[in-house]
Design a protein around this motif. Structure first.
Motif, PDB file in Angstrom:
ATOM      1  N   GLY A 177     -78.497  83.118 -81.110  1.00 36.32           N
ATOM      2  CA  GLY A 177     -78.764  84.449 -81.837  1.00 36.32           C
ATOM      3  C   GLY A 177     -79.427  84.118 -83.065  1.00 36.32           C
ATOM      4  N   MET A 178     -79.694  82.923 -83.482  1.00 37.67           N
ATOM      5  CA  MET A 178     -80.377  82.525 -84.704  1.00 37.67           C
ATOM      6  C   MET A 178     -81.685  82.783 -84.781  1.00 37.67           C
ATOM      7  SD  MET A 178     -78.321  81.205 -87.011  1.00 37.67           S
ATOM      8  CE  MET A 178     -79.082  80.276 -87.895  1.00 37.67           C
ATOM      9  N   GLY A 179     -82.582  82.601 -83.215  1.00 41.91           N
ATOM     10  CA  GLY A 179     -83.987  82.892 -83.215  1.00 41.91           C
ATOM     11  C   GLY A 179     -84.713  81.373 -83.467  1.00 41.91           C
ATOM     12  N   LYS A 180     -84.068  80.322 -84.149  1.00 41.13           N
ATOM     13  CA  LYS A 180     -84.548  78.929 -84.273  1.00 41.13           C
ATOM     14  C   LYS A 180     -83.660  77.898 -83.858  1.00 41.13           C
ATOM     15  CE  LYS A 180     -85.850  81.315 -88.936  1.00 41.13           C
ATOM     16  NZ  LYS A 180     -85.754  81.468 -90.041  1.00 41.13           N
ATOM     17  N   VAL A 181     -84.166  76.816 -83.762  1.00 38.56           N
ATOM     18  CA  VAL A 181     -83.443  75.779 -83.347  1.00 38.56           C
ATOM     19  C   VAL A 181     -83.801  74.664 -84.213  1.00 38.56           C
ATOM     20  CG1 VAL A 181     -82.807  76.343 -80.907  1.00 38.56           C
ATOM     21  CG2 VAL A 181     -85.229  75.229 -81.493  1.00 38.56           C
ATOM     22  N   ARG A 182     -82.758  73.790 -84.587  1.00 39.76           N
ATOM     23  CA  ARG A 182     -83.106  72.612 -85.522  1.00 39.76           C
ATOM     24  C   ARG A 182     -82.628  71.150 -84.705  1.00 39.76           C
ATOM     25  NH1 ARG A 182     -80.361  74.478 -91.263  1.00 39.76           N
ATOM     26  NH2 ARG A 182     -81.975  76.259 -91.730  1.00 39.76           N
ATOM     27  N   ALA A 183     -83.480  70.381 -85.293  1.00 38.62           N
ATOM     28  CA  ALA A 183     -83.265  69.012 -84.569  1.00 38.62           C
ATOM     29  C   ALA A 183     -83.429  67.848 -85.799  1.00 38.62           C
ATOM     30  CB  ALA A 183     -84.371  68.637 -83.622  1.00 38.62           C
ATOM     31  N   THR A 184     -82.403  67.016 -86.068  1.00 32.92           N
ATOM     32  CA  THR A 184     -82.526  66.014 -86.986  1.00 32.92           C
ATOM     33  C   THR A 184     -83.326  64.798 -86.194  1.00 32.92           C
ATOM     34  OG1 THR A 184     -80.302  66.434 -87.781  1.00 32.92           O
ATOM     35  CG2 THR A 184     -81.375  64.440 -88.122  1.00 32.92           C
ATOM     36  N   GLN A 185     -84.500  64.436 -87.264  1.00 32.94           N
ATOM     37  CA  GLN A 185     -85.265  63.383 -87.055  1.00 32.94           C
ATOM     38  C   GLN A 185     -85.273  62.412 -88.137  1.00 32.94           C
ATOM     39  OE1 GLN A 185     -89.103  65.004 -86.049  1.00 32.94           O
ATOM     40  NE2 GLN A 185     -88.310  66.161 -84.151  1.00 32.94           N
ATOM     41  N   GLY A 186     -84.420  61.611 -88.247  1.00 33.50           N
ATOM     42  CA  GLY A 186     -84.122  60.456 -89.251  1.00 33.50           C
ATOM     43  C   GLY A 186     -83.874  61.137 -90.296  1.00 33.50           C
ATOM     44  N   PHE A 187     -84.658  61.028 -91.539  1.00 32.47           N
ATOM     45  CA  PHE A 187     -84.362  61.852 -92.723  1.00 32.47           C
ATOM     46  C   PHE A 187     -84.166  63.139 -92.984  1.00 32.47           C
ATOM     47  CE2 PHE A 187     -85.380  62.594 -97.352  1.00 32.47           C
ATOM     48  CZ  PHE A 187     -84.365  62.178 -97.777  1.00 32.47           C
ATOM     49  N   PHE A 188     -85.283  63.781 -92.041  1.00 32.16           N
ATOM     50  CA  PHE A 188     -85.530  65.178 -92.087  1.00 32.16           C
ATOM     51  C   PHE A 188     -84.790  65.965 -90.943  1.00 32.16           C
ATOM     52  CE2 PHE A 188     -89.094  63.295 -94.349  1.00 32.16           C
ATOM     53  CZ  PHE A 188     -89.011  63.840 -95.500  1.00 32.16           C
ATOM     54  N   THR A 189     -84.578  67.333 -91.366  1.00 33.98           N
ATOM     55  CA  THR A 189     -84.117  68.380 -90.286  1.00 33.98           C
ATOM     56  C   THR A 189     -85.333  69.167 -89.815  1.00 33.98           C
ATOM     57  OG1 THR A 189     -81.986  68.025 -90.752  1.00 33.98           O
ATOM     58  CG2 THR A 189     -82.727  70.047 -89.633  1.00 33.98           C
ATOM     59  N   VAL A 190     -85.815  69.400 -88.866  1.00 37.11           N
ATOM     60  CA  VAL A 190     -86.955  70.181 -88.541  1.00 37.11           C
ATOM     61  C   VAL A 190     -86.447  71.413 -87.632  1.00 37.11           C
ATOM     62  CG1 VAL A 190     -89.466  70.061 -86.853  1.00 37.11           C
ATOM     63  CG2 VAL A 190     -88.419  68.011 -88.008  1.00 37.11           C
ATOM     64  N   GLU A 191     -87.149  72.357 -88.062  1.00 40.02           N
ATOM     65  CA  GLU A 191     -86.497  73.737 -87.519  1.00 40.02           C
ATOM     66  C   GLU A 191     -87.958  74.288 -86.997  1.00 40.02           C
ATOM     67  OE1 GLU A 191     -83.833  76.789 -89.544  1.00 40.02           O
ATOM     68  OE2 GLU A 191     -86.009  77.352 -90.063  1.00 40.02           O
TER      69      GLU A 191
END
Length: 383
Positions: A177-191
């Protein structure tokens, strides 16, 4: 070099609450993030130092150990952490990514489309533009006009929900229900926008057969528009909520009507002023007199022409121009005289004009001398 006290790193006191610690860390993260401090080589190390401090102080167990033993709580045999903050408490890269994501929206929320944790709302409908032509007379008096606008309206079969029979959509299983997904790529979290629900946070299992799940259908609508007196080309009228219907029950957009005033065969407009050329006979211009001129309201006004008027002379009729759009005094109307030279003269008219010319020379010696000089010049050229 010895490590700085974690409380000093975040700029807070030792007895700070969890909320105060979080707030201080977010502020530091914003100030020190490397992307915002490209010209400061020390920003990256300070940013990592703030992350390290927050990783410890945000956790009640780690904070208690740090308050009692200081930095030595995470060194050597305090739980096999390998010298990393939080090693004895299950810390590591995953915990850091979680800590960093707490401020991710504060840093990049404006670019990524909103805050963390909120369900995506139904999309607002698009604004529409409609070009409307009116005559100068209509612009002068104002009018009520009905226009037909092709647009998207809420689907009647599903009441805008997009589901067959109006059933409620279900929560998207991919983004919860967030409408967004996140993925951790090393140092950063990408949304990024959820690919399953396209950012809506909901999915429709049984789409409406009428609208195909969009919650809206195409239709022509008849709307009544009030055109105020004084509009001119470029005037914009906004009709709130009369644009396209939103997706899946979202709010509608607005309709913007752009006015174009068509050219007039007699009058030229300059703001609230009107200009026109009025032909007058040679005798009327010479002797003076009264003439009637048309006005934009459909009436006629009598104008006195002074004797001896020349072509190009302007005369003003106060208050006979266009009304001001937002109230106030109406403009003026300017009349430019265009003296007409008579054509297709009869023999009698020619004789009278020659007699008039002779009398003019007799009454004006300088003029007679001038014409005599011109005649002598042409005679010499012929000889």
């Amino acid at each position: 070099m010895s490590k700085r006290d974690y409380y000093d790193v975040l700029g807070i006191k030792k007895g700070a609450s969890a909320e105060e610690i979080k707030k201080a860390y977010r502020q530091k993260a914003k100030e020190l993030h490397p992307d915002r401090n490209a010209d400061n080589p020390e920003a990256e190390s300070q940013f990592k130092e703030a992350n390290e401090a927050y990783e410890v102080l945000k956790d009640a167990d780690k904070k208690a150990a740090y308050d009692r033993f200081g930095h030595s709580a995470f060194e050597g045999g305090m739980g096999g952490g390998g010298g990393r903050p939080g090693g004895g408490f299950g810390g590591g890269q995953g915990d850091f990514a979680s800590a960093f994501s707490d401020v991710f929206d504060d840093l990049f929320g404006d670019f990524m489309g909103g805050g963390r944790g909120g369900r995506s709302r139904a999309a607002r409908g698009a604004d529409l533009r409609y070009n409307l032509r009116v005559t100068l007379e209509e612009a002068y008096g104002g009018l009520q006009k009905t226009i037909t606008v092709p647009t998207s309206v809420q689907c009647g079969s599903c009441s805008g929900s997009g589901s067959e029979g109006g059933a409620e959509p279900t929560t998207c299983p991919t983004c919860s229900g967030m409408g967004k997904v996140r993925a951790t790529q090393g140092f950063f979290t990408v949304e990024r926008t959820c690919p399953t629900c396209s950012g809506l946070g909901q999915i429709i299992k049984n789409p409406c057969s009428t609208c195909g799940g969009n919650g809206r259908v195409q239709k022509e609508r008849a709307l009544s528009v009030n055109i105020p007196a004084g509009v001119e080309t470029g005037t914009r009228i906004r009709l709130a909520g009369e644009g396209e219907a939103g997706m899946r029950g979202g709010p509608p957009g607005d309709l913007y009507i752009f006015i174009e005033v068509t050219p007039h065969k007699i009058f030229e407009r300059d703001g609230t002023e009107l200009h026109c050329r009025v032909p007058v006979s040679m005798t009327a211009a010479a002797l003076g007199g009264d003439i009637e001129v048309p006005t934009i309201d459909g009436g006629r006004s009598r104008v006195k022409i002074p004797a001896g008027s020349q072509s190009g002379r302007q005369m003003r009729l106060r208050g006979k121009g266009m009304p001001a759009l937002r109230g106030g005094t109406a403009g003026d109307m300017f009349i430019e005289l265009a003296v007409e030279t008579p054509v297709n003269l009869t023999t009698k008219q020619k004789e009278l004009l020659r007699e008039f010319e002779a009398l003019s020379e007799d009454n004006n010696p300088e003029s007679k001398s001038f014409f005599s000089s011109v005649k002598s010049f042409w005679d010499s050229m012929k000889g």
